[in-house]
Design a protein around this motif. Structure first.
Motif, mmCIF file in Angstrom:
data_model
loop_
_atom_site.group_PDB
_atom_site.id
_atom_site.type_symbol
_atom_site.label_atom_id
_atom_site.label_comp_id
_atom_site.label_asym_id
_atom_site.label_seq_id
_atom_site.Cartn_x
_atom_site.Cartn_y
_atom_site.Cartn_z
ATOM 1 N N ASP A 1 6.067 16.153 1.583
ATOM 2 C CA ASP A 1 4.966 15.570 0.812
ATOM 3 C C ASP A 1 4.605 14.173 1.327
ATOM 4 O O ASP A 1 3.431 13.784 1.310
ATOM 5 C CB ASP A 1 5.318 15.485 -0.670
ATOM 6 N N LEU A 2 5.584 13.439 1.781
ATOM 7 C CA LEU A 2 5.340 12.083 2.265
ATOM 8 C C LEU A 2 4.544 12.052 3.560
ATOM 9 O O LEU A 2 3.770 11.130 3.800
ATOM 10 C CB LEU A 2 6.663 11.347 2.491
ATOM 11 N N ILE A 3 4.747 13.023 4.412
ATOM 12 C CA ILE A 3 4.090 12.985 5.715
ATOM 13 C C ILE A 3 2.828 13.828 5.776
ATOM 14 O O ILE A 3 2.010 13.637 6.657
ATOM 15 C CB ILE A 3 5.043 13.401 6.854
ATOM 16 N N SER A 4 2.653 14.744 4.829
ATOM 17 C CA SER A 4 1.516 15.653 4.941
ATOM 18 C C SER A 4 0.263 15.169 4.237
ATOM 19 O O SER A 4 -0.828 15.625 4.539
ATOM 20 C CB SER A 4 1.899 17.035 4.418
ATOM 21 N N SER A 5 0.391 14.245 3.320
ATOM 22 C CA SER A 5 -0.786 13.811 2.572
ATOM 23 C C SER A 5 -1.540 12.706 3.316
ATOM 24 O O SER A 5 -0.953 11.934 4.068
ATOM 25 C CB SER A 5 -0.374 13.322 1.184
ATOM 26 N N ARG A 6 -2.841 12.660 3.070
ATOM 27 C CA ARG A 6 -3.646 11.599 3.656
ATOM 28 C C ARG A 6 -3.190 10.269 3.067
ATOM 29 O O ARG A 6 -2.993 10.150 1.859
ATOM 30 C CB ARG A 6 -5.115 11.820 3.332
ATOM 31 N N HIS B 1 0.807 -1.218 0.000
ATOM 32 C CA HIS B 1 0.000 0.000 0.000
ATOM 33 C C HIS B 1 0.847 1.278 0.000
ATOM 34 O O HIS B 1 0.286 2.373 -0.087
ATOM 35 C CB HIS B 1 -0.936 0.035 1.208
ATOM 36 N N TYR B 2 2.136 1.152 0.102
ATOM 37 C CA TYR B 2 3.004 2.316 0.239
ATOM 38 C C TYR B 2 4.082 2.363 -0.840
ATOM 39 O O TYR B 2 5.176 2.862 -0.610
ATOM 40 C CB TYR B 2 3.644 2.332 1.635
ATOM 41 N N ASP B 3 3.758 1.859 -2.033
ATOM 42 C CA ASP B 3 4.744 1.834 -3.117
ATOM 43 C C ASP B 3 5.203 3.236 -3.504
ATOM 44 O O ASP B 3 6.388 3.459 -3.744
ATOM 45 C CB ASP B 3 4.197 1.104 -4.338
ATOM 46 N N HIS B 4 4.281 4.180 -3.567
ATOM 47 C CA HIS B 4 4.651 5.560 -3.904
ATOM 48 C C HIS B 4 5.613 6.126 -2.856
ATOM 49 O O HIS B 4 6.634 6.734 -3.193
ATOM 50 C CB HIS B 4 3.399 6.447 -3.997
ATOM 51 N N GLN B 5 5.311 5.896 -1.601
ATOM 52 C CA GLN B 5 6.162 6.400 -0.526
ATOM 53 C C GLN B 5 7.544 5.751 -0.573
ATOM 54 O O GLN B 5 8.551 6.423 -0.337
ATOM 55 C CB GLN B 5 5.500 6.163 0.836
ATOM 56 N N LEU B 6 7.583 4.464 -0.896
ATOM 57 C CA LEU B 6 8.873 3.786 -1.014
ATOM 58 C C LEU B 6 9.703 4.369 -2.151
ATOM 59 O O LEU B 6 10.915 4.553 -2.014
ATOM 60 C CB LEU B 6 8.675 2.281 -1.207
ATOM 61 N N ARG B 7 9.057 4.681 -3.271
ATOM 62 C CA ARG B 7 9.784 5.302 -4.390
ATOM 63 C C ARG B 7 10.313 6.676 -3.982
ATOM 64 O O ARG B 7 11.429 7.049 -4.355
ATOM 65 C CB ARG B 7 8.887 5.411 -5.622
ATOM 66 N N CYS B 8 9.534 7.417 -3.219
ATOM 67 C CA CYS B 8 9.994 8.735 -2.756
ATOM 68 C C CYS B 8 11.176 8.601 -1.792
ATOM 69 O O CYS B 8 12.133 9.369 -1.879
ATOM 70 C CB CYS B 8 8.859 9.499 -2.081
ATOM 71 N N LEU B 9 11.113 7.636 -0.899
ATOM 72 C CA LEU B 9 12.243 7.409 0.011
ATOM 73 C C LEU B 9 13.481 7.019 -0.778
ATOM 74 O O LEU B 9 14.590 7.484 -0.490
ATOM 75 C CB LEU B 9 11.892 6.340 1.049
ATOM 76 N N GLU B 10 13.293 6.170 -1.782
ATOM 77 C CA GLU B 10 14.407 5.774 -2.634
ATOM 78 C C GLU B 10 14.983 6.985 -3.369
ATOM 79 O O GLU B 10 16.196 7.117 -3.508
ATOM 80 C CB GLU B 10 13.958 4.712 -3.636
ATOM 81 N N SER B 11 14.116 7.874 -3.812
ATOM 82 C CA SER B 11 14.602 9.072 -4.516
ATOM 83 C C SER B 11 15.384 9.987 -3.581
ATOM 84 O O SER B 11 16.330 10.648 -4.008
ATOM 85 C CB SER B 11 13.449 9.823 -5.187
#
Length: 103
Positions: free
Chosen positions: A61-66, A27-37
């Motif tokens: 952006d990672l922590i502020s979005s629902r 459920h957190y693939d987008h967040q994982l890509r952002c952490l990787e970036s």
């Protein structure tokens, strides 16, 4: 931000990513890509001010979005076990915040 702070931040970001990958159930693939970036940015040849700007904006952006990392929790029916499972994530989150907040 110093090189030591960047290296420490890199370690905590990777630790957080491992926890999310293990317990996030896809459920957190987008967040994982952002952490990787963020890790890729830290490893890049960009100057420190560019790295700081990118890290701050991406992490914010990672922590502020629902549905973002602020909502992440490792669930277990047993309350004590849930606290134990979430302790490493909370430690990583706190240390990342302390480094970023110091900017």
């Amino acid at each position: 931000m110093t090189e030591n702070e960047l290296n420490e931040l890199r370690i905590w970001i990777i630790q957080m990513g491992k926890i999310i990958q293990k317990y996030g159930k896809g459920h957190y693939d987008h967040q994982l890509r952002c952490l990787e970036s963020i890790v890729n940015c830290i490893d890049s040849d960009a100057d420190i001010s560019e790295k700081e700007n990118y890290i701050i904006s991406t992490y914010r952006d990672l922590i502020s979005s629902r549905g973002g990392l602020s909502d992440f929790c490792v669930f277990d029916n047993n309350y004590e076990r849930r606290l134990e499972l979430n302790r490493p994530y909370e430690e990583a989150r706190k240390n990342i915040w302390n480094i970023i907040n110091g900017l």
